[in-house]
Design a protein around this motif. Structure first.
Motif, PDB file in Angstrom:
ATOM      1  N   ALA A  23       0.902  -1.093   0.178  1.00 27.89           N
ATOM      2  CA  ALA A  23      -0.098   0.163  -0.056  1.00 27.89           C
ATOM      3  C   ALA A  23       0.815   1.358   0.154  1.00 27.89           C
ATOM      4  CB  ALA A  23      -0.965   0.067   1.381  1.00 27.89           C
ATOM      5  N   LYS A  24       2.072   1.256   0.695  1.00 27.65           N
ATOM      6  CA  LYS A  24       2.896   2.366   0.729  1.00 27.65           C
ATOM      7  C   LYS A  24       3.659   2.480  -0.596  1.00 27.65           C
ATOM      8  CE  LYS A  24       1.651   3.475   5.087  1.00 27.65           C
ATOM      9  NZ  LYS A  24       0.588   4.557   5.507  1.00 27.65           N
ATOM     10  N   PHE A  25       4.214   1.464  -1.041  1.00 27.43           N
ATOM     11  CA  PHE A  25       4.739   1.499  -2.349  1.00 27.43           C
ATOM     12  C   PHE A  25       3.786   2.303  -3.373  1.00 27.43           C
ATOM     13  CE2 PHE A  25       7.757  -2.450  -1.809  1.00 27.43           C
ATOM     14  CZ  PHE A  25       8.699  -1.717  -1.103  1.00 27.43           C
ATOM     15  N   ALA A  26       2.579   1.703  -3.297  1.00 25.87           N
ATOM     16  CA  ALA A  26       1.487   2.382  -4.185  1.00 25.87           C
ATOM     17  C   ALA A  26       1.191   3.828  -4.161  1.00 25.87           C
ATOM     18  CB  ALA A  26       0.231   1.420  -4.359  1.00 25.87           C
ATOM     19  N   ARG A  27       1.294   4.069  -2.840  1.00 25.15           N
ATOM     20  CA  ARG A  27       1.152   5.552  -2.430  1.00 25.15           C
ATOM     21  C   ARG A  27       2.023   6.496  -2.817  1.00 25.15           C
ATOM     22  NH1 ARG A  27      -0.073   7.856   3.645  1.00 25.15           N
ATOM     23  NH2 ARG A  27      -0.177  10.243   2.946  1.00 25.15           N
ATOM     24  N   TYR A  28       3.359   5.977  -2.830  1.00 25.56           N
ATOM     25  CA  TYR A  28       4.520   7.027  -2.848  1.00 25.56           C
ATOM     26  C   TYR A  28       5.310   6.847  -4.077  1.00 25.56           C
ATOM     27  CZ  TYR A  28       3.794   8.316   2.185  1.00 25.56           C
ATOM     28  OH  TYR A  28       3.153   8.557   3.227  1.00 25.56           O
ATOM     29  N   LEU A  29       4.833   5.853  -4.842  1.00 27.52           N
ATOM     30  CA  LEU A  29       5.553   5.656  -6.327  1.00 27.52           C
ATOM     31  C   LEU A  29       5.351   6.892  -6.973  1.00 27.52           C
ATOM     32  CD1 LEU A  29       5.291   1.938  -7.172  1.00 27.52           C
ATOM     33  CD2 LEU A  29       7.571   3.581  -7.009  1.00 27.52           C
ATOM     34  N   PRO A  30       3.934   7.430  -7.272  1.00 25.49           N
ATOM     35  CA  PRO A  30       3.776   8.574  -8.040  1.00 25.49           C
ATOM     36  C   PRO A  30       4.746   9.752  -7.872  1.00 25.49           C
ATOM     37  CG  PRO A  30       1.852   7.810  -7.638  1.00 25.49           C
ATOM     38  CD  PRO A  30       2.717   6.797  -6.697  1.00 25.49           C
ATOM     39  N   ARG A 243      18.382  -7.458  -4.228  1.00 26.83           N
ATOM     40  CA  ARG A 243      18.742  -6.382  -3.621  1.00 26.83           C
ATOM     41  C   ARG A 243      17.970  -6.507  -2.175  1.00 26.83           C
ATOM     42  NH1 ARG A 243      19.231  -2.042  -7.639  1.00 26.83           N
ATOM     43  NH2 ARG A 243      19.804  -3.499  -9.426  1.00 26.83           N
ATOM     44  N   VAL A 244      18.618  -5.987  -1.060  1.00 25.88           N
ATOM     45  CA  VAL A 244      17.693  -6.134  -0.083  1.00 25.88           C
ATOM     46  C   VAL A 244      16.942  -4.610   0.307  1.00 25.88           C
ATOM     47  CG1 VAL A 244      17.844  -5.794   2.617  1.00 25.88           C
ATOM     48  CG2 VAL A 244      19.197  -7.519   1.309  1.00 25.88           C
ATOM     49  N   LEU A 245      15.585  -4.707   0.277  1.00 23.62           N
ATOM     50  CA  LEU A 245      14.737  -3.541   0.464  1.00 23.62           C
ATOM     51  C   LEU A 245      13.878  -3.662   1.582  1.00 23.62           C
ATOM     52  CD1 LEU A 245      13.868  -0.684  -0.647  1.00 23.62           C
ATOM     53  CD2 LEU A 245      12.039  -1.827  -1.860  1.00 23.62           C
ATOM     54  N   PRO A 246      14.235  -3.336   2.831  1.00 25.66           N
ATOM     55  CA  PRO A 246      13.531  -3.852   4.041  1.00 25.66           C
ATOM     56  C   PRO A 246      12.289  -3.197   4.250  1.00 25.66           C
ATOM     57  CG  PRO A 246      15.261  -2.257   4.583  1.00 25.66           C
ATOM     58  CD  PRO A 246      15.457  -2.319   3.208  1.00 25.66           C
ATOM     59  N   ASN A 247      11.417  -3.642   5.171  1.00 23.84           N
ATOM     60  CA  ASN A 247      10.187  -3.099   5.651  1.00 23.84           C
ATOM     61  C   ASN A 247      10.273  -1.585   6.114  1.00 23.84           C
ATOM     62  OD1 ASN A 247       8.070  -4.721   4.629  1.00 23.84           O
ATOM     63  ND2 ASN A 247       8.829  -6.517   6.153  1.00 23.84           N
ATOM     64  N   ARG A 434       9.098   4.811   4.903  1.00 23.04           N
ATOM     65  CA  ARG A 434       8.517   4.270   3.682  1.00 23.04           C
ATOM     66  C   ARG A 434       8.672   5.169   2.426  1.00 23.04           C
ATOM     67  NH1 ARG A 434       6.609  -0.957   4.426  1.00 23.04           N
ATOM     68  NH2 ARG A 434       5.492  -1.348   6.616  1.00 23.04           N
ATOM     69  N   ARG A 435       8.518   6.394   2.586  1.00 18.43           N
ATOM     70  CA  ARG A 435       8.637   7.278   1.391  1.00 18.43           C
ATOM     71  C   ARG A 435      10.190   7.188   0.993  1.00 18.43           C
ATOM     72  NH1 ARG A 435       5.176  11.851   3.057  1.00 18.43           N
ATOM     73  NH2 ARG A 435       4.402  12.594   1.181  1.00 18.43           N
ATOM     74  N   ALA A 436      11.350   7.118   1.737  1.00 21.91           N
ATOM     75  CA  ALA A 436      12.585   7.018   1.166  1.00 21.91           C
ATOM     76  C   ALA A 436      12.610   5.590   0.610  1.00 21.91           C
ATOM     77  CB  ALA A 436      13.500   7.112   2.174  1.00 21.91           C
ATOM     78  N   LEU A 437      12.094   4.361   1.128  1.00 22.71           N
ATOM     79  CA  LEU A 437      12.295   2.947   0.748  1.00 22.71           C
ATOM     80  C   LEU A 437      11.622   3.075  -0.536  1.00 22.71           C
ATOM     81  CD1 LEU A 437      11.669   1.206   4.099  1.00 22.71           C
ATOM     82  CD2 LEU A 437      13.781   1.420   2.725  1.00 22.71           C
ATOM     83  N   THR A 438      10.442   3.712  -0.598  1.00 25.92           N
ATOM     84  CA  THR A 438       9.800   3.718  -2.007  1.00 25.92           C
ATOM     85  C   THR A 438      10.456   4.264  -3.156  1.00 25.92           C
ATOM     86  OG1 THR A 438       7.470   3.618  -1.046  1.00 25.92           O
ATOM     87  CG2 THR A 438       7.509   4.133  -3.281  1.00 25.92           C
ATOM     88  N   GLY A 439      11.431   5.213  -2.706  1.00 27.84           N
ATOM     89  CA  GLY A 439      12.479   5.894  -3.722  1.00 27.84           C
ATOM     90  C   GLY A 439      13.240   4.823  -4.252  1.00 27.84           C
ATOM     91  N   GLU A 440      13.726   4.113  -3.296  1.00 26.84           N
ATOM     92  CA  GLU A 440      14.575   2.963  -3.659  1.00 26.84           C
ATOM     93  C   GLU A 440      14.207   1.989  -4.642  1.00 26.84           C
ATOM     94  OE1 GLU A 440      16.934   0.987  -0.550  1.00 26.84           O
ATOM     95  OE2 GLU A 440      16.673   2.835   0.625  1.00 26.84           O
ATOM     96  N   LEU A 441      12.614   1.593  -4.627  1.00 27.01           N
ATOM     97  CA  LEU A 441      12.072   0.841  -5.436  1.00 27.01           C
ATOM     98  C   LEU A 441      11.935   1.399  -6.681  1.00 27.01           C
ATOM     99  CD1 LEU A 441      10.231  -1.688  -6.353  1.00 27.01           C
ATOM    100  CD2 LEU A 441       8.507  -0.338  -5.228  1.00 27.01           C
TER     101      LEU A 441
END
Length: 451
Positions: A23-30, A243-247, A434-441
């Motif tokens: 859900a957070k990936f979907a929220r912050y990817l845009p 790649r390791v992308l943690p929670n 999670r915002r920063a982690l979504t940036g890694e995705l």
């Protein structure tokens, strides 16, 4: 704005810890130049719902297909048999598979070693479901492939992300990516081969699951894993780029830690307790023992999450009915606010094969709140490493009742004397925003789909 297809079995308004990551990936990817188009399941009857999470993904295109949960069909198939057996049962005879009486349950409470080595067997419907499918979402996944390809073609998606478990979702994602001619990113939230809750009816079933895992991982452009142990599993099963992308936690969700200054030592557990994964039997036994040996210590436990009835029954059996409370499932932000009023947050990982790979998602929420953590986990596992690195609290082996009791005694006496406690260092916790982690995705997507 480029587009990616995101395949996941559970998505808002479904609730629960596993939903948060996608859900957070979907929220912050845009925010990072990628618009997600989601293929998921409609809410499943009997599973927790969190309507507030719909605000997180408002405005996104979401295709929800019927859940087609395999265990639902097998349970319906077996229902007439169960009814017939109930009619034929002699008066006073316990149902097959039922738990023993409270007194017998207490006297027969397994020793730590046997509890670890003899997991509770799955239900008959779950066993039958696993005999006929890879996992509970397999039939949904078959239907999702065609629907995902049609949606992805209309939206012009340039990459596919498939998140599991259930890992049949990643098989569907691989098929979607192949038919769309798009690169596949596999998101492994848990281990597949080494998952501590996995159960296979035969060696042949396990072999087929391993073959499926290898096929998916070999087809992926990139595999993302929540821990280094899961990443190593992916490499061993043929993944080319891991790649390791943690929670993590969302700073917009967390509430500041504000414990009560007086009264009992208040423990809180957020999430659902699972059989063979986060069983609290040793914690309850330690609390019960302390109540008898140290009646001067006042300790309570608040379970915030979807209730497992066996926990309430065991608490009553152990004389803790007035010390253990059950909040039930709460909307995520409300659950976090309730957690923030406790003194210490509890995390549990049962010490079973494969458990070392688990870095509990709730630990990141705990660190974001700043509450100290009592981690009852394998001391050499990923959850323990995270707690130690963040100076977030204390690690105790989940099956060591005497060590759990000793730590609880120290914490309760410390609160009574006003000794200060502290959670994870804020700078350490901030690594898992999670915002920063979504940036890694998004950066991974930029790599596999160059402009």
């Amino acid at each position: 704005m480029r587009s990616t297809l995101l395949a996941t079995y559970e998505f808002p308004p479904a609730g629960g810890g596993g939903v948060q990551r996608v859900a957070k990936f979907a929220r912050y990817l845009p925010e990072h130049g990628w618009e997600p188009v989601i293929v998921t399941s409609a809410p499943t009857r009997g599973r927790p719902l969190d309507i507030t999470l719909l605000d997180e993904v408002a405005g996104l295109r979401v295709l929800r297909l019927p859940p087609r949960r395999v265990s639902t069909y097998t349970a319906a198939l077996l229902a007439p048999v169960k009814r017939a057996r109930a009619l034929l049962r002699r008066p006073g005879e316990a149902p097959a598979g039922s738990s023993v009486s409270a007194a017998a349950s207490r006297s027969a409470s397994p020793a730590p070693t046997s509890a670890r080595s003899s997991p509770t067997a799955p239900s008959a419907s779950a066993r039958l479901a696993r005999c006929v499918s890879l996992d509970d979402a397999s039939w949904w996944a078959r239907a999702a492939v065609g629907a995902g390809v049609r949606l992805g073609s209309r939206q012009g998606v340039q990459a596919v992300i498939a998140s599991g478990p259930p890992f049949s979702v990643t098989r569907a994602g691989a098929a979607m990516a192949r038919r769309l001619g798009a690169p596949l990113v596999v998101d492994m939230r848990d281990g597949w081969r080494d998952n501590p809750t996995a159960w296979y009816p035969s060696a042949a079933h396990r072999a087929r699951a391993l073959a499926a895992e290898r096929a998916v991982l070999e087809s992926a452009a990139v595999v993302l894993a929540t821990t280094s142990v899961i990443a190593e599993e992916a490499r061993q099963l043929g993944a080319r780029d891991v790649r390791v992308l943690p929670n993590g936690y969302d700073a917009a969700d967390v509430a500041p830690w504000e414990p009560h200054g007086e009264g009992p030592l208040r423990l809180a557990f957020m999430g659902k307790m699972y059989r063979n994964h986060s069983e609290p039997w040793d914690l309850l036994a330690a609390l019960s023992g302390l109540r008898r040996s140290r009646p001067d210590l006042d300790i309570t436990l608040d379970v915030i999450g979807d209730e497992w009835s066996a926990v309430r029954e065991r608490a009553a059996t152990d004389g803790l009915a007035d010390r253990v409370s059950f909040a039930g499932y709460l909307p995520h932000r409300e659950a976090v606010r309730r957690l923030a009023r406790a003194d210490v947050a509890v995390a549990i990982v049962a010490d079973r094969p494969g458990a070392r790979a688990t870095a509990l998602g709730k630990l990141y929420e705990y660190m974001g709140v700043g509450i100290p953590v009592l981690a009852l986990v394998p001391p050499d596992g990923e959850s323990a490493r995270l707690v130690r690195e963040g100076a977030a609290g204390w690690v105790v082996a989940s099956h060591d009742r005497s060590a759990i009791a000793a730590r609880l005694t120290e914490l309760a006496e410390g609160k009574r004397l006003g000794a200060p406690m502290a959670g994870a260092d804020p700078a350490f916790a901030a690594r898992y925003d999670r915002r920063a982690l979504t940036g890694e995705l998004a950066a991974v997507l930029d790599e596999v789909v160059p402009r």
